[in-house]
Write a protein that holds these residues in place. Structure first.
Motif, PDB file in Angstrom:
ATOM      1  N   ARG A   1      -8.809  63.980  22.412  1.00  0.00           N
ATOM      2  CA  ARG A   1      -9.283  65.325  22.764  1.00  0.00           C
ATOM      3  C   ARG A   1     -10.111  65.142  24.021  1.00  0.00           C
ATOM      4  NH1 ARG A   1     -14.134  67.442  21.056  1.00  0.00           N
ATOM      5  NH2 ARG A   1     -14.370  69.682  20.994  1.00  0.00           N
TER       6      ARG A   1
ATOM      7  N   ALA B   1     -10.781  71.402  24.074  1.00  0.00           N
ATOM      8  CA  ALA B   1      -9.423  70.920  24.360  1.00  0.00           C
ATOM      9  C   ALA B   1      -8.637  70.709  23.073  1.00  0.00           C
ATOM     10  CB  ALA B   1      -9.486  69.632  25.165  1.00  0.00           C
TER      11      ALA B   1
ATOM     12  N   ARG C   1      -6.155  68.635  20.470  1.00  0.00           N
ATOM     13  CA  ARG C   1      -6.022  67.250  20.011  1.00  0.00           C
ATOM     14  C   ARG C   1      -4.565  66.856  20.207  1.00  0.00           C
ATOM     15  NH1 ARG C   1      -9.890  65.525  16.050  1.00  0.00           N
ATOM     16  NH2 ARG C   1      -8.258  64.340  15.011  1.00  0.00           N
TER      17      ARG C   1
ATOM     18  N   ASP D   1     -13.114  62.364  22.943  1.00  0.00           N
ATOM     19  CA  ASP D   1     -12.724  61.877  21.624  1.00  0.00           C
ATOM     20  C   ASP D   1     -11.424  61.073  21.648  1.00  0.00           C
ATOM     21  OD1 ASP D   1     -14.735  63.403  19.887  1.00  0.00           O
ATOM     22  OD2 ASP D   1     -13.854  64.991  21.113  1.00  0.00           O
ATOM     23  N   VAL D   2     -11.469  59.910  21.056  1.00  0.00           N
ATOM     24  CA  VAL D   2     -10.264  59.105  20.836  1.00  0.00           C
ATOM     25  C   VAL D   2     -10.339  58.628  19.389  1.00  0.00           C
ATOM     26  CG1 VAL D   2      -8.931  57.083  21.515  1.00  0.00           C
ATOM     27  CG2 VAL D   2     -10.205  58.352  23.258  1.00  0.00           C
ATOM     28  N   ALA D   3      -9.448  59.129  18.549  1.00  0.00           N
ATOM     29  CA  ALA D   3      -9.493  58.794  17.119  1.00  0.00           C
ATOM     30  C   ALA D   3      -8.298  57.930  16.745  1.00  0.00           C
ATOM     31  CB  ALA D   3      -9.484  60.073  16.290  1.00  0.00           C
ATOM     32  N   GLY D   4      -8.559  56.862  16.030  1.00  0.00           N
ATOM     33  CA  GLY D   4      -7.442  56.026  15.605  1.00  0.00           C
ATOM     34  C   GLY D   4      -7.909  54.645  15.200  1.00  0.00           C
TER      35      GLY D   4
ATOM     36  N   LEU E   1      -3.938  55.394  14.382  1.00  0.00           N
ATOM     37  CA  LEU E   1      -3.307  56.208  13.355  1.00  0.00           C
ATOM     38  C   LEU E   1      -1.853  55.779  13.157  1.00  0.00           C
ATOM     39  CD1 LEU E   1      -4.824  59.544  14.645  1.00  0.00           C
ATOM     40  CD2 LEU E   1      -5.396  58.429  12.480  1.00  0.00           C
TER      41      LEU E   1
ATOM     42  N   THR F   1      -4.229  62.611   9.913  1.00  0.00           N
ATOM     43  CA  THR F   1      -4.604  61.906   8.680  1.00  0.00           C
ATOM     44  C   THR F   1      -3.875  62.446   7.447  1.00  0.00           C
ATOM     45  OG1 THR F   1      -6.444  63.404   8.202  1.00  0.00           O
ATOM     46  CG2 THR F   1      -6.928  61.513   9.606  1.00  0.00           C
TER      47      THR F   1
ATOM     48  N   MET G   1      -3.744  65.660   6.642  1.00  0.00           N
ATOM     49  CA  MET G   1      -4.427  66.813   6.100  1.00  0.00           C
ATOM     50  C   MET G   1      -3.716  68.140   6.372  1.00  0.00           C
ATOM     51  SD  MET G   1      -8.038  68.321   7.009  1.00  0.00           S
ATOM     52  CE  MET G   1      -7.235  69.668   7.834  1.00  0.00           C
TER      53      MET G   1
ATOM     54  N   ALA H   1     -13.947  61.850  10.267  1.00  0.00           N
ATOM     55  CA  ALA H   1     -12.626  61.631  10.878  1.00  0.00           C
ATOM     56  C   ALA H   1     -12.373  62.556  12.067  1.00  0.00           C
ATOM     57  CB  ALA H   1     -11.528  61.820   9.836  1.00  0.00           C
ATOM     58  N   PHE H   2     -12.936  63.760  11.991  1.00  0.00           N
ATOM     59  CA  PHE H   2     -12.735  64.718  13.081  1.00  0.00           C
ATOM     60  C   PHE H   2     -13.768  64.517  14.192  1.00  0.00           C
ATOM     61  CE2 PHE H   2     -10.248  67.821  10.329  1.00  0.00           C
ATOM     62  CZ  PHE H   2      -9.146  67.819  11.145  1.00  0.00           C
ATOM     63  N   HIS H   3     -13.666  65.345  15.213  1.00  0.00           N
ATOM     64  CA  HIS H   3     -14.593  65.261  16.338  1.00  0.00           C
ATOM     65  C   HIS H   3     -15.842  66.086  16.115  1.00  0.00           C
ATOM     66  CE1 HIS H   3     -11.728  68.603  17.090  1.00  0.00           C
ATOM     67  NE2 HIS H   3     -12.845  69.240  17.340  1.00  0.00           N
TER      68      HIS H   3
ATOM     69  N   TYR I   1     -13.591  73.233   9.158  1.00  0.00           N
ATOM     70  CA  TYR I   1     -12.149  73.426   9.357  1.00  0.00           C
ATOM     71  C   TYR I   1     -11.580  74.464   8.397  1.00  0.00           C
ATOM     72  CZ  TYR I   1     -10.793  70.425   5.364  1.00  0.00           C
ATOM     73  OH  TYR I   1     -10.618  69.896   4.118  1.00  0.00           O
TER      74      TYR I   1
ATOM     75  N   ASN J   1     -14.689  60.666  14.844  1.00  0.00           N
ATOM     76  CA  ASN J   1     -13.395  60.020  15.072  1.00  0.00           C
ATOM     77  C   ASN J   1     -13.279  58.693  14.340  1.00  0.00           C
ATOM     78  OD1 ASN J   1     -12.637  62.091  16.987  1.00  0.00           O
ATOM     79  ND2 ASN J   1     -14.055  61.104  18.421  1.00  0.00           N
TER      80      ASN J   1
ATOM     81  N   ILE K   1     -11.970  57.115  11.104  1.00  0.00           N
ATOM     82  CA  ILE K   1     -11.105  57.400   9.964  1.00  0.00           C
ATOM     83  C   ILE K   1     -11.125  56.191   9.045  1.00  0.00           C
ATOM     84  CG2 ILE K   1      -8.743  57.964   9.263  1.00  0.00           C
ATOM     85  CD1 ILE K   1      -8.939  58.713  12.641  1.00  0.00           C
TER      86      ILE K   1
ATOM     87  N   MET L   1     -10.357  74.274  15.572  1.00  0.00           N
ATOM     88  CA  MET L   1      -9.859  74.181  16.944  1.00  0.00           C
ATOM     89  C   MET L   1     -10.087  75.469  17.733  1.00  0.00           C
ATOM     90  SD  MET L   1      -9.019  71.087  16.728  1.00  0.00           S
ATOM     91  CE  MET L   1      -8.521  70.894  18.432  1.00  0.00           C
TER      92      MET L   1
END
Lengths: 275, 492
Positions: free
Chosen positions: A37, A42, A44, A84-87, A89, A217, A219, B200-202, B210, B239, B241, B293
Motif C-alpha cells: 500500500r 492507496a 492494497r 506498507d509492505v505486508a508479507g 504471503l 490472509t 479473510m 495483519a492490516f495497515h 474493517y 503488516n 501476519i 479501504m
C-alpha cells in the motif's frame, strides 16, 4: 516505512523497485508475494517478491504499470518510502527435487518465474527457460535467467530471439521429452495456452494466479478461483495451482470486475499528470 | 410505554444532584430518554453516524433514573464488569471526570462499547427498571447511551494519561488489534508489562475498523481509543501476519507470553452454483472494501460495486451492516434474504429497526438456490425458494423446510453473503503444538491458557463468531490470567 533503495526500468512499462523489508527478506521463499500500500488512501495490491538480499534487508518487486495504483508506485523515486509492505504471503513454490523443469514467463510473468528458476537451479534441477514479449524491449530478466540454464527467447514480432509465442517453443521442448514439470506465469491466456500445450504430454504444469486480493490472509475471499470445480483462495491456498485444473474462464472474467473503475481512475490520473 | 408518563421530568430540573437526594419515587417517574438520531431518509444516503449522542441535559435526566440497586445486576451482565452504578451516579452529580475515571478503570474501549454493545441482552437486560410488572414491560436505564456520553466527553476533556506502572520486565505479544487484543493490551500495560500488538492490516482495530460501518462506529472513535493505548505505552506493529511474517512458536520464544486474538477470519459461502459470478461478495470483502479501504469516500482508491439492487443473504448484525451499507452506496432496492422468520433474526433489534427505517426490505423464509448471471457473467438475480418453519432443530429454533415448487428469481445485481465465518488456519497451521477443536478454533482452559505454555487465546478464534463485548470480556479475563502467569515465572 519501506525505503526504496534502487529503481530500474526493465521494459517500457515494467519497473523494478528494491525496497527495505528486512523481516520479509529473511523469511520469504520462492513463489511468495507481498501486499503493498503506497500510502494513506492507496489501494492494497499484491506483488511478487522477485528477489531478496538478506544481508541488505531488501526485497525486489517488479511492477507493471497498468492502472492508477501501479502507476503511482512506479512513479516513486529512489529514497522515497512505501508506507506498507505486508508479507510474505501465499504458499511457497513446491519445488521438485531433481529432474528437468521448464520455466515459461510471459511479459511481467517472467519476474515471477525468475525466483523459481533460481531456486530450482540451486537445488540441482535442470532448468530450461522460455520467455517472451511483444518485441525486444519487452523481454525482461534474460541475463538473470541465463545463470540458471538454457534460455529460449520468443518475441511476437521476431525482433529478438525466435519469432512467435512461448507456447510454440514450449511444445517443442515437451516433444523432446524428459520434462518433469512446467512452471508457466504470465497473462491468463498465456497460462491457459501453456496448460493446454502440456496436457497431452501429461506433464505437471504449475501456474501462478494473480486474482484480485484485499487482505492476502484468506479473510475476504475475493481472490477465490475455481480449481477442479472447487473454490480455493489464491492468497492462502495459492498463488500456484495445477494449471490443468484451473478454470481460466472464471479467473479472467473475475479480473475484469473493476475494469470500468480502473479505466476511469487511470484516465483521471493521466489527465492530472498532463495538467 | 404507558407506565412512564412522558411529561414527567426530574424534579431536580437540570441540576446535578447526588442520586441519593432524589427520592426513588421521583427517579421512577423519569421516563427513558430517547437517543437523538439522524433522520432515516437523510442518513440512508450518508455514512455519518446515525445516533447523535446525548447532550448534558438528557444525560443528566437519564442518569437520574438509576435506582442505585444494592445488588447491581447490571454489573453482572457486563462482560468487562464496568461499575455501572458508580459511573452513572457521578454523571448524576455532574462529576463527569469522576464518571470517566470509574468507567475507564474497567473498560478500555468505552466509546466503542457505548455504541456497539447489545446492552439489551447484557447490562440493560438485567436492570430492574426494565422488568415486566403486571404485564407491562418497563424501560431499563440507558446504560449504553450514558457510557457513550461519558466516553465522548472524556475524549475531549481528559487529556492526561494515567501514571505508567513500574516496569515488570516482562514482554507480552498480542496477536490481533481487534476488541479482544486491544482490551488485553490495555490491561497488561496497566500492570507494567511491555506490550507489542501485531496487526495483519495497515490499520488498527480489527473488526471495529474493517467490519463495523462508519455510520455505526466512526473510525475516529476507534483511532482515539487506540491512540490512548499507544500513549500508555502499547506498541503496535502493522503488516505483521502471524503464520507468515512470524510464526507463533517464534513469538513465544521472543516474548514471555502471547495472547492470540486473531478473530474468526474466513468467510463462509453458500456453496450454491454461480457464487463466482461478478457481483458476489462475502460480507467480509464488501465491508472491508467500504470500511477499512474507504471505498465509500469520493476519493477512495479501492473500488466497490455500488449495485442498484443488492441482496444480502443472512440475518445477523453483519448482514444488517452490509445491507445498510448497500443503501448508502446507492442501492434503490436493498433486501435481506433470510431462511427463517423475523422472530429468529439473530441481529440486534435496534439494527433491524434502523434497517427498516432506512428502507431495507426483508425476504423472510427465503433460501438461495443459485446465483443467476448474464452472458458476461455479471449477477442478474438470486434464485430462491420459500421455506416454512418445521420442528425445532438442535439450536432450539424451528427448522426451515422448503416449500416445494416455490422457486423464484429475486432480481439483483449484487449479492453479499453474510452467513458467518470459520476459523482462519493461517496462524494455527504454523503452531503444531496448539490444540484446536474440530472446527479449528483454539482450545483453552477456563482462563484462556492454550495447550502451549505461555500462549493464551480469546475472542472469536476461541469461541467462534460472537460480539465485540464478549471478545473484550475475553481480553480482560485472559489478561488477568496472563498477568498471574507472568508473576509466577521465575525471576530471570
Amino acid at each position: 516505512m519501506h525505503k526504496i533503495r534502487e529503481k530500474a526500468q526493465l521494459s517500457p512499462n515494467v519497473t523494478r523497485l528494491v525496497v527495505d523489508a528486512p523481516r520479509i527478506a529473511e523469511v520469504r521463499r520462492p513463489g511468495q508475494f507481498v501486499i503493498v500500500r503506497k500510502g494513506p488512501g492507496a489501494e492494497r495490491i499484491p506483488l511478487t517478491i522477485v528477489d531478496v538480499d538478506r544481508e541488505a534487508g531488501t526485497i525486489s518487486l517488479v511492477i507493471q504499470a497498468v492502472g492508477k495504483s501501479t502507476y503511482d508506485l512506479v512513479g516513486l523515486a529512489e529514497g522515497d518510502v512505501i508506507t506498507d509492505v505486508a508479507g510474505p504471503l501465499g504458499r511457497p513454490t513446491d519445488l521438485l527435487a531433481s529432474g528437468h523443469a521448464v520455466c515459461v514467463g510471459g511479459g511481467v510473468g517472467t519476474a515471477v518465474i525468475w525466483p523459481i528458476a533460481q531456486a530450482l537451479a540451486a537445488s540441482g534441477v535442470e532448468v530450461t527457460s522460455v520467455i517472451g514479449g511483444r518485441s525486444r524491449e519487452w523481454v525482461i530478466l534474460e541475463k538473470e535467467l541465463r545463470t540458471t540454464g538454457e534460455v529460449i527467447v520468443c518475441t511476437d514480432d521476431g525482433s529478438y530471439g525466435r519469432k512467435g509465442f512461448v507456447t510454440t517453443a514450449l511444445d517443442e521442448v515437451c516433444r523432446e521429452g524428459g520434462v518433469d514439470e512446467v512452471f508457466a506465469v504470465g497473462p491468463v491466456p498465456m497460462m491457459r495456452a501453456c496448460s493446454e500445450v502440456t496436457r497431452p504430454f501429461g506433464v505437471k504444469t504449475t501456474v501462478s494466479l494473480n486474482s484480485i486480493m484485499l487482505d492476502g490472509t484468506g479473510m475476504c475471499g475475493g481472490c477465490r478461483v475455481s480449481i477442479d470445480g472447487a473454490s480455493q483462495y489464491a492468497c492462502v491456498d495459492g498463488p500456484e495451482f495445477d494449471g490443468h485444473l484451473v478454470d481460466f474462464d472464471s479467473l479472467s472474467d473475475r479480473l475484469t470486475t473493476y475494469r470500468e473503475f480502473e479505466q476511469e481512475a487511470l484516465a483521471r490520473r493521466l489527465a492530472c499528470q498532463e495538467a | 410505554m404507558s407506565t412512564e408518563s412522558e411529561g414527567v421530568q426530574a424534579l431536580s430540573g437540570e441540576q446535578a444532584v447526588p442520586l441519593g437526594r432524589i427520592p426513588t419515587k421521583q427517579r421512577l417517574a423519569i421516563s427513558r430518554q430517547t437517543m437523538p438520531e439522524r433522520g432515516a431518509e437523510a442518513r440512508s444516503h450518508t455514512f455519518d453516524e446515525v445516533n447523535l449522542g446525548f447532550n448534558a441535559q438528557i444525560a443528566l435526566l437519564e442518569a437520574q433514573r438509576c435506582l442505585l440497586c444494592k445488588q447491581p445486576h447490571c454489573v453482572k451482565g457486563c462482560p468487562v464488569g464496568v461499575d455501572i452504578p458508580a459511573f452513572i451516579s457521578r454523571v448524576a452529580e455532574g462529576d463527569l471526570a469522576g464518571a470517566a475515571e470509574r468507567l475507564m478503570a474497567c473498560n478500555t474501549l468505552p466509546g466503542v462499547t457505548g455504541r456497539v454493545c447489545p446492552q439489551e441482552t447484557q447490562c440493560e437486560g438485567q436492570c430492574p427498571r426494565g422488568a415486566t410488572l403486571r404485564g407491562v414491560t418497563g424501560q431499563p436505564v440507558g446504560i449504553g447511551y450514558l457510557e457513550r456520553y461519558v466516553a465522548d466527553w472524556a475524549a475531549v476533556n481528559v487529556t492526561g494519561i494515567p501514571e505508567p506502572a513500574p516496569s515488570s520486565g516482562r514482554r507480552v505479544a498480542v496477536v490481533g488489534s481487534g476488541p479482544a487484543g486491544l482490551t488485553a493490551a490495555g490491561e497488561l500495560v496497566k500492570h507494567g508489562h511491555d506490550v507489542t500488538v501485531f496487526e495483519a492490516f495497515h490499520s488498527p482495530g480489527g473488526v471495529l475498523v474493517y467490519g463495523i460501518p462508519e455510520f455505526r462506529l466512526p473510525k475516529e472513535i476507534v483511532h482515539r481509543e487506540v491512540d490512548r493505548l499507544v500513549k500508555q505505552g502499547v506498541r503496535i506493529e502493522y503488516n505483521a501476519i502471524i503464520g507468515r511474517t512470524f510464526t507463533l512458536p517464534e513469538l513465544r520464544k521472543d516474548y514471555d507470553a502471547v495472547f492470540v486474538a486473531v478473530g474468526a477470519g474466513l468467510p463462509v459461502f453458500m456453496d450454491v452454483p454461480g457464487e463466482n459470478l461478478k457481483g458476489v461478495y462475502s460480507a467480509n470483502e464488501y465491508l472491508t472494501r467500504v470500511n477499512l479501504m474507504g471505498a465509500w469516500m469520493p476519493d477512495g482508491e479501492t473500488p466497490v460495486l455500488s449495485g442498484k439492487r443488492v441482496a444480502v443473504v443472512g440475518g445477523g448484525n453483519v448482514a444488517m451492516d452490509a445491507v445498510r451499507t448497500a443503501r448508502r452506496l446507492g442501492a434503490k432496492d436493498a433486501v435481506i434474504v433470510y431462511r427463517r422468520s423475523r422472530a429468529e433474526l439473530p441481529a440486534r433489534a435496534e439494527e433491524v429497526h434502523h434497517a427498516e427505517q432506512e428502507g431495507v426490505r426483508f425476504d423472510f423464509l427465503t433460501a438461495p438456490l443459485r446465483v443467476v448471471g448474464d452472458d458476461s457473467r455479471w449477477v442478474t438475480g438470486l434464485e430462491c425458494r420459500r421455506m416454512e418453519l418445521g420442528e425445532p432443530d438442535a439450536s432450539g429454533r424451528r427448522r426451515p423446510v422448503p416449500v416445494e415448487g416455490s422457486e423464484f428469481v429475486l432480481p439483483c445485481d449484487t449479492v453479499v453473503v453474510a452467513i458467518g465465518t470459520r476459523a482462519n488456519p493461517l496462524l494455527t497451521s504454523t503452531a503444531p503444538d496448539l490444540n484446536l477443536n474440530r472446527w479449528g478454533y483454539i482450545e483453552t482452559d477456563d482462563e484462556g491458557h492454550s495447550s502451549m505454555p505461555g500462549v493464551f487465546a480469546g475472542g472469536d478464534i476461541v469461541r467462534g463468531a460472537a460480539t465485540v463485548i464478549l471478545a473484550m470480556g475475553d481480553g480482560k479475563r485472559v489478561s488477568g490470567a496472563i498477568h498471574r502467569y507472568l508473576e509466577g515465572l521465575p525471576v530471570s
